[in-house]
Structures are given as structure tokens and as C-alpha cells.
Design a protein around this motif. Structure first.
Motif: not given
Length: 155
Positions: A38-59
Motif C-alpha cells: 500500500a505504501l509503495a502504491f501510494l508513493k507511486k500513484e499519489k505522491g504520498f510522503r510517509l510521516v509515521e508508520r505503525g503508530m500505536m498505543d494501548e488502545d
């Protein structure tokens, strides 16, 4: 003692090899591959620039957070993987409960990180072949918004 060693050896033998080698479950490994696709798709097709990945907490967890060219503010992307031709499409799999969870998690985690940008919530559906390998992706822009927190669940 011998009996327990035998049972332990049997369980180790039955455990999936690939996922075990990486220390993850098979489901998590498929999910990670779908997120990467999905990340590769978004970068290629939409010019997506990743800021954070897999951000999580207990909820909760946010799969991908980034910026898209031409869009003001952050984009939170929920990635859903489904088998090609399955009963539910990836978009249908992000139900009302999941939408509420993603919005609440985004508000909580992004505030902690100091982000106060306008948010857009997208879904990327990743379709898997028979070997659970990603083969194509579908992007649903602005799939839901913060309004899900005010709405009541439909029965």
C-alpha cells in the motif's frame, strides 16, 4: 519429563516456519506485506510522503500517516488486505466501529506527537492472491471523517 519434551517438539514442528523465523504470526506477516504494498502504491500513484508508520498505543494503531501532494494537512491511511473475490471488500471491512477507533486513535496519538494539521482519513484496500501475496491496491480518498464520533451506530 519425556512426555512434555515430546509435546513441545510436536508444537514446534507444527508452527508455521516463515512467520516463526521472523518472530511474527503469519497473519501479521501478511498484514506487513500489505502495508508495504500500500505504501509503495501510494508513493507511486499519489505522491504520498510517509510521516509515521505503525503508530500505536494501548488502545489502537494507525497504519500509515503522511502527506499527499495537493492536500492540505495529514492523511491517515487504514490498510485492509482481503483475498481477491472474498465476501467483503477491503472498504467494507473498515466498518463503523473501526472508523471510530481510527479517528479516536488519530486524535490521541497525533496530538501527543505535536501534529495539529487538518486530517483526512483514507482506506487502501490490498487484494491478495491464493498465496496471500499482494497483487493490486485500491485507494478510497476521504473514506470517512471525524463525524463518525458524533453518529450513532446503525442497527
Amino acid at each position: 519429563m519425556f512426555f512434555f519434551e515430546l509435546v513441545g517438539a510436536l508444537f514446534r514442528e507444527l508452527r508455521p516456519r516463515k512467520a516463526e523465523a521472523r518472530g511474527r504470526s503469519r497473519t501479521r506477516a501478511v498484514g506487513d506485506a500489505a502495508e508495504e504494498f500500500a505504501l509503495a502504491f501510494l508513493k507511486k500513484e499519489k505522491g504520498f510522503r510517509l510521516v509515521e508508520r505503525g503508530m500505536m498505543d494501548e488502545d489502537g494503531e494507525l497504519d500509515l500517516v503522511g502527506r499527499v501532494k495537493g492536500n492540505e494537512g495529514l492523511v491517515v491511511v487504514e490498510v485492509r488486505a482481503r483475498k481477491e473475490g472474498g465476501m467483503l471488500t477491503p472498504r467494507e471491512a473498515v466498518d463503523f466501529r473501526k472508523q471510530r477507533q481510527v479517528v479516536k486513535t488519530a486524535q490521541r496519538l497525533l496530538r501527543r506527537k505535536g501534529f495539529h494539521d487538518v486530517l483526512r482519513f483514507d482506506i487502501v484496500g490490498v487484494y491478495l492472491n491464493g498465496r496471500n501475496e499482494p497483487v493490486r491496491a485500491e485507494h478510497f480518498e476521504d473514506a470517512f471523517d471525524r463525524g463518525v464520533l458524533k453518529k450513532r451506530r446503525r442497527s
